[in-house]
Design a protein around this motif. Structure first.
Motif, short mmCIF file in Angstrom:
data_model
loop_
_atom_site.label_atom_id
_atom_site.label_comp_id
_atom_site.label_asym_id
_atom_site.label_seq_id
_atom_site.Cartn_x
_atom_site.Cartn_y
_atom_site.Cartn_z
N UNK A 1 0.83 -1.20 0.00
CA UNK A 1 0.00 0.00 0.00
C UNK A 1 0.87 1.25 0.00
N UNK A 2 1.93 1.24 0.80
CA UNK A 2 2.83 2.39 0.86
C UNK A 2 3.47 2.65 -0.49
N UNK A 3 3.97 1.60 -1.13
CA UNK A 3 4.62 1.76 -2.43
C UNK A 3 3.61 2.25 -3.47
N UNK A 4 2.41 1.67 -3.46
CA UNK A 4 1.40 2.08 -4.45
C UNK A 4 1.03 3.54 -4.27
N UNK A 5 0.78 3.96 -3.04
CA UNK A 5 0.38 5.34 -2.78
C UNK A 5 1.48 6.31 -3.19
N UNK B 1 11.04 5.24 -7.56
CA UNK B 1 11.30 4.04 -6.76
C UNK B 1 12.51 4.21 -5.85
N UNK B 2 13.53 4.92 -6.32
CA UNK B 2 14.73 5.08 -5.51
C UNK B 2 14.42 5.79 -4.20
N UNK B 3 13.59 6.82 -4.27
CA UNK B 3 13.21 7.56 -3.06
C UNK B 3 12.32 6.72 -2.16
N UNK C 1 12.36 3.46 -1.95
CA UNK C 1 13.22 2.45 -1.34
C UNK C 1 13.97 3.03 -0.14
N UNK C 2 14.47 4.25 -0.30
CA UNK C 2 15.18 4.89 0.81
C UNK C 2 14.23 5.15 1.97
N UNK C 3 13.01 5.58 1.65
CA UNK C 3 12.03 5.89 2.70
C UNK C 3 11.66 4.66 3.50
N UNK C 4 11.53 3.52 2.82
CA UNK C 4 11.08 2.29 3.49
C UNK C 4 12.23 1.43 3.99
N UNK C 5 13.47 1.84 3.69
CA UNK C 5 14.61 1.05 4.12
C UNK C 5 14.71 -0.28 3.41
N UNK C 6 14.33 -0.29 2.12
CA UNK C 6 14.34 -1.50 1.32
C UNK C 6 15.21 -1.29 0.09
N UNK C 7 15.58 -2.37 -0.56
CA UNK C 7 16.33 -2.23 -1.81
C UNK C 7 15.37 -1.78 -2.91
N UNK C 8 15.93 -1.10 -3.91
CA UNK C 8 15.08 -0.64 -5.00
C UNK C 8 14.43 -1.80 -5.77
N UNK C 9 15.17 -2.90 -6.06
CA UNK C 9 14.51 -4.02 -6.75
C UNK C 9 13.32 -4.59 -5.97
N UNK C 10 13.47 -4.70 -4.64
CA UNK C 10 12.36 -5.25 -3.85
C UNK C 10 11.17 -4.31 -3.85
N UNK D 1 10.42 -2.22 -6.30
CA UNK D 1 9.81 -2.34 -7.63
C UNK D 1 8.90 -3.58 -7.69
N UNK D 2 9.35 -4.67 -7.07
CA UNK D 2 8.52 -5.88 -7.02
C UNK D 2 7.22 -5.61 -6.27
#
Length: 298
Positions: free
Chosen positions: A118-122, A131-133, A135-144, A146-147
């Motif tokens: 939900x966070x990524x979609x919003x 996606x890079x931002x 990923x940084x916000x959620x503390x995750x890798x960019x590929x994950x 994007x998935x």
């Protein structure tokens, strides 16, 4: 006003908009924005080059944590759980994509995503963060991330209303629906309902409501006609006042009693202009924004 306060206030509307789409209620969104303010005020801001991104990151993570907690409560909720309806400005339709992202139908779909999806979609699909931002916000890798985004988008596209209508068409559909429901003519009501229409009624155990989603035009029509002639929340139909309002970017209806709103209704149309979804919120805890006329920033 200090610079710390000024910067936060400059982005408060955006932060609330993100939090509300994540959580579905104004009270939870307000709590998250307040917590974000406390963290912002107490943080070392000397190295913050992008205050907007920093504040969105704080708000998103707070919302994810709160949503994880809220999901447990919603599983034990009495009857279907619907988001809190919020008034929007008459010109909301001019911002079609943002208005659709906050419609009741869309928020119901977003409830079926995981908190991270939900966070990524919003952030990506609604507010256009790269996606890079995210990923940084959620503390995750960019590929994950994007998935997560791909999975969330496919999920939403499979379940979202597929036939967005222009405002005039929606308002005309609301008029026909009300005339049929209040006129007590089941045949007229069946003409405006899609054969597979779904009716969501959220009473939260506080007021009378169906304990499950009702499917099918005949069942929905009979229930609506029954509701239209019975007292609701202790108020006789003769004391109801109906008003057309714009809720969550869509034409909607509020039923008022002597002491304030009793129910808020919105819907979604199919490709033939018939009502395919109806969302009826009667839980008084979710009618505070409607009662106060508090506008939802898109």
């Amino acid at each position: 006003m200090s610079d710390v306060e000024r910067i936060f206030e400059e982005h408060r509307g955006l932060l609330f908009a993100v939090a509300y789409r994540m959580l579905g209620t104004a009270a939870d969104a307000e709590d998250v924005v307040q917590d974000a303010w406390l963290r912002w005020a107490a943080s070392d801001r000397s190295g913050v080059a992008d205050p907007k991104g920093y504040l969105v990151r704080i708000t998103t993570n707070l919302a994810v944590d709160r949503l994880r907690t809220a999901q447990g409560r919603r599983e034990s909720y009495v009857g279907p759980w619907l988001p809190e309806p919020m008034p929007t400005a008459p010109d909301a339709s001019e911002h079609a994509e943002l208005a659709e992202s906050v419609s009741m139908a869309m928020l119901v779909v977003l409830e079926t995503l995981s908190p991270l999806e939900r966070a990524v979609f919003v952030l990506k699909e609604v507010f256009g963060f790269p996606y890079a931002e995210i990923a940084e916000a959620l503390g995750r890798s960019e590929p994950s991330v994007r998935q997560l985004g791909t999975r969330a988008r496919k999920h939403v596209e499979a379940r979202r209303p597929r036939f967005p209508a222009d405002p005039a068409t929606k308002e005309a559909a609301v008029d026909r629906f009300l005339a049929a429901a209040l006129g007590g003519d089941i045949n007229a009501l069946l003409e405006v309902l899609a054969p597979d229409v779904a009716l969501w009624t959220d009473g939260g155990g506080r007021v009378r409501a169906a304990l499950r989603v009702i499917h099918g035009a005949d069942k929905v029509a009979r229930l609506l006609l029954k509701v239209a002639v019975q007292p609701f929340a202790g108020v006789d139909p003769g004391e109801w006042r109906l008003r057309m309002v714009r809720l969550n970017g869509e034409p909607g209806v509020v039923i008022d009693g002597p002491d304030g709103p009793l129910m808020a209704m919105t819907g979604a149309l199919d490709g033939d202009g018939r009502v395919a979804e109806i969302h009826m919120v009667g839980n008084p805890d979710k009618l505070r924004s409607v009662a106060e006329g508090r506008g939802l920033p898109l």
